[in-house]
Write a protein that holds these residues in place. Structure first.
Motif, mmCIF file in Angstrom:
data_model
loop_
_atom_site.group_PDB
_atom_site.id
_atom_site.type_symbol
_atom_site.label_atom_id
_atom_site.label_comp_id
_atom_site.label_asym_id
_atom_site.label_seq_id
_atom_site.Cartn_x
_atom_site.Cartn_y
_atom_site.Cartn_z
ATOM 1 N N TYR A 46 0.826 -1.212 0.000
ATOM 2 C CA TYR A 46 0.000 0.000 0.000
ATOM 3 C C TYR A 46 0.859 1.262 0.000
ATOM 4 O O TYR A 46 0.501 2.264 -0.632
ATOM 5 C CB TYR A 46 -0.962 -0.011 1.184
ATOM 6 C CG TYR A 46 -1.992 -1.111 1.101
ATOM 7 C CD1 TYR A 46 -2.826 -1.233 -0.009
ATOM 8 C CD2 TYR A 46 -2.112 -2.072 2.103
ATOM 9 C CE1 TYR A 46 -3.747 -2.262 -0.114
ATOM 10 C CE2 TYR A 46 -3.030 -3.107 2.008
ATOM 11 C CZ TYR A 46 -3.848 -3.196 0.900
ATOM 12 O OH TYR A 46 -4.761 -4.225 0.801
ATOM 13 N N GLN A 49 2.401 1.574 -3.557
ATOM 14 C CA GLN A 49 1.310 1.884 -4.481
ATOM 15 C C GLN A 49 0.884 3.336 -4.343
ATOM 16 O O GLN A 49 0.653 4.028 -5.340
ATOM 17 C CB GLN A 49 0.125 0.955 -4.218
ATOM 18 C CG GLN A 49 -0.942 0.975 -5.316
ATOM 19 C CD GLN A 49 -2.048 -0.029 -5.037
ATOM 20 O OE1 GLN A 49 -2.669 -0.007 -3.976
ATOM 21 N NE2 GLN A 49 -2.288 -0.928 -5.981
ATOM 22 N N TYR A 53 4.094 3.472 -7.453
ATOM 23 C CA TYR A 53 4.766 2.289 -8.000
ATOM 24 C C TYR A 53 3.779 1.121 -7.991
ATOM 25 O O TYR A 53 3.619 0.430 -6.992
ATOM 26 C CB TYR A 53 6.010 1.955 -7.178
ATOM 27 C CG TYR A 53 7.021 3.070 -7.198
ATOM 28 C CD1 TYR A 53 7.877 3.251 -8.284
ATOM 29 C CD2 TYR A 53 7.096 3.984 -6.144
ATOM 30 C CE1 TYR A 53 8.785 4.289 -8.321
ATOM 31 C CE2 TYR A 53 8.009 5.018 -6.165
ATOM 32 C CZ TYR A 53 8.853 5.179 -7.257
ATOM 33 O OH TYR A 53 9.752 6.210 -7.294
ATOM 34 N N ASP A 54 3.116 0.934 -9.114
ATOM 35 C CA ASP A 54 2.042 -0.072 -9.173
ATOM 36 C C ASP A 54 2.200 -0.961 -10.398
ATOM 37 O O ASP A 54 1.249 -1.269 -11.099
ATOM 38 C CB ASP A 54 0.680 0.625 -9.193
ATOM 39 C CG ASP A 54 -0.465 -0.332 -8.855
ATOM 40 O OD1 ASP A 54 -0.174 -1.419 -8.318
ATOM 41 O OD2 ASP A 54 -1.623 -0.003 -9.138
ATOM 42 N N LEU A 58 5.119 -5.380 -8.479
ATOM 43 C CA LEU A 58 5.150 -4.705 -7.180
ATOM 44 C C LEU A 58 5.182 -5.695 -6.024
ATOM 45 O O LEU A 58 5.913 -5.514 -5.045
ATOM 46 C CB LEU A 58 3.943 -3.768 -7.037
ATOM 47 C CG LEU A 58 3.819 -3.046 -5.693
ATOM 48 C CD1 LEU A 58 5.058 -2.203 -5.414
ATOM 49 C CD2 LEU A 58 2.561 -2.168 -5.661
ATOM 50 N N SER A 115 1.860 -9.471 -10.268
ATOM 51 C CA SER A 115 1.597 -8.955 -8.927
ATOM 52 C C SER A 115 0.192 -9.307 -8.452
ATOM 53 O O SER A 115 -0.023 -9.645 -7.286
ATOM 54 C CB SER A 115 1.793 -7.428 -8.911
ATOM 55 O OG SER A 115 1.695 -6.920 -7.610
ATOM 56 N N THR A 116 -0.791 -9.249 -9.354
ATOM 57 C CA THR A 116 -2.173 -9.540 -8.949
ATOM 58 C C THR A 116 -2.342 -10.991 -8.501
ATOM 59 O O THR A 116 -3.088 -11.271 -7.562
ATOM 60 C CB THR A 116 -3.148 -9.251 -10.108
ATOM 61 O OG1 THR A 116 -2.685 -9.913 -11.297
ATOM 62 C CG2 THR A 116 -3.265 -7.765 -10.367
ATOM 63 N N ASN A 216 9.239 0.997 -12.573
ATOM 64 C CA ASN A 216 8.311 0.305 -11.674
ATOM 65 C C ASN A 216 8.890 0.012 -10.294
ATOM 66 O O ASN A 216 8.208 -0.567 -9.459
ATOM 67 C CB ASN A 216 7.866 -1.024 -12.304
ATOM 68 C CG ASN A 216 6.983 -0.822 -13.517
ATOM 69 O OD1 ASN A 216 6.274 0.166 -13.617
ATOM 70 N ND2 ASN A 216 7.045 -1.754 -14.452
ATOM 71 N N LYS A 274 -8.753 -7.062 -4.280
ATOM 72 C CA LYS A 274 -8.050 -6.267 -5.292
ATOM 73 C C LYS A 274 -7.463 -7.158 -6.384
ATOM 74 O O LYS A 274 -7.419 -6.770 -7.555
ATOM 75 C CB LYS A 274 -6.955 -5.434 -4.632
ATOM 76 C CG LYS A 274 -7.480 -4.370 -3.687
ATOM 77 C CD LYS A 274 -6.416 -3.421 -3.203
ATOM 78 C CE LYS A 274 -6.042 -2.449 -4.294
ATOM 79 N NZ LYS A 274 -5.163 -1.373 -3.808
#
Length: 278
Positions: A46, A49, A53-54, A58, A115-116, A216, A274
């Motif tokens: 968090y 982000q 930086y997303d 990440l 990352s997701t 990034n 998310k």
């Protein structure tokens, strides 16, 4: 290759966030005995982000930086526990090779994921840990002795693998595992600190060679390890962890552990949400 000096305002914002994160993680570690990684990874996520930086890697930065701090904190913890004779070296020696293999596999898998996806894994596993913290019972048993042979050979890499995918040390999985196999809690906590070193050292070595696009990664990042976050968090936890220990002696940590379990479960569910794009 020279690392360009970042914008001063950005660096100050980053330092302020990391000071708060490190202080919070240190107090919780001292008060509740929970590993820092379970707090650091979502906090780093968090914070970075928020600073813009997303990128698709990440979470790799968050995992690697968290694991880098665990090398230092786990070594200190093992040495401290060993002075009191609390570390079960027979368990540690038997489980360390498999844990290290699992950690290396964890780096290889984490490096290839977006990352997701790592958010989703952290969220799902974090919910499981939160539920165990909230509802687990000290008298639960699978057996009265730690497994050996094929069972140990199967479980030890899984422990290392899952820990790397969450950026955590040995406590979150190792302590419940040892407790379920009849290891006294103080011995489980001490020995799990050794698990943390075995998990973090090889995984950080691997993450240092991971390539992250310059746009990034936060300032002063080598491979996937952010040096600023590492240094600030280590410095703050050295200061604030003793505060948490003192608080633990004047407060009942059991209800606080349940509150933390709720907090962790909510944080993990939010990461899961998310990752699904909700």
């Amino acid at each position: 290759m020279a690392i360009p000096f970042p914008d001063t305002t950005l660096l100050l914002q980053m330092l302020a966030m990391l000071l708060v994160i490190g202080a919070f993680a240190g107090v919780l570690a001292g008060l509740l005995g929970v590993g820092g990684g379970i707090v650091l990874v979502p906090s780093f996520f968090y914070a970075f982000q928020t600073l813009g930086y997303d990128g698709p890697q990440l979470m790799q930065i968050c995992l690697a930086t968290s694991l880098a701090t665990i090398i230092v904190t786990s070594v200190r913890s093992v040495l401290s526990h060993n002075k009191r004779g609390a570390v079960d070296w027979a368990i540690l020696r038997g489980w360390a090779p498999g844990i290290a293999v699992g950690a290396v596999l964890g780096v290889l898998v984490a490096a290839s994921l977006r990352s997701t996806t790592l958010q989703g894994l952290f969220g799902g596993l974090g919910v499981m840990i939160g539920l165990y913290l909230g509802f687990g019972r000290s008298h639960w048993r699978l057996a009265e002795a730690m497994p050996v042979g094929v069972t140990r050979a199967a479980l030890s890499p899984v422990l290392g693998f899952l820990s790397v995918l969450m950026g955590i040390g040995g406590g979150s999985f190792g302590v419940p595992l040892m407790s379920l196999y009849g290891v006294p809690i103080h011995r489980a906590v001490a020995t799990a600190a050794g698990f943390g070193v075995t998990i973090a050292a090889p995984s950080v070595a691997g993450f240092l060679f991971l390539e992250i696009a310059a746009e990034n990664r936060p300032p002063f990042t080598i491979g996937a390890v952010n040096l600023v976050a590492f240094a600030v968090v280590i410095a703050m936890t050295l200061v604030t962890a003793p505060w948490g220990v003192r608080l633990a002696h004047v407060m009942d940590p059991k209800p606080l552990k349940r509150v933390f379990a709720v907090f962790l479960t909510l944080v993990a569910l939010n990461m899961l949400r998310k990752s699904l794009g909700w």
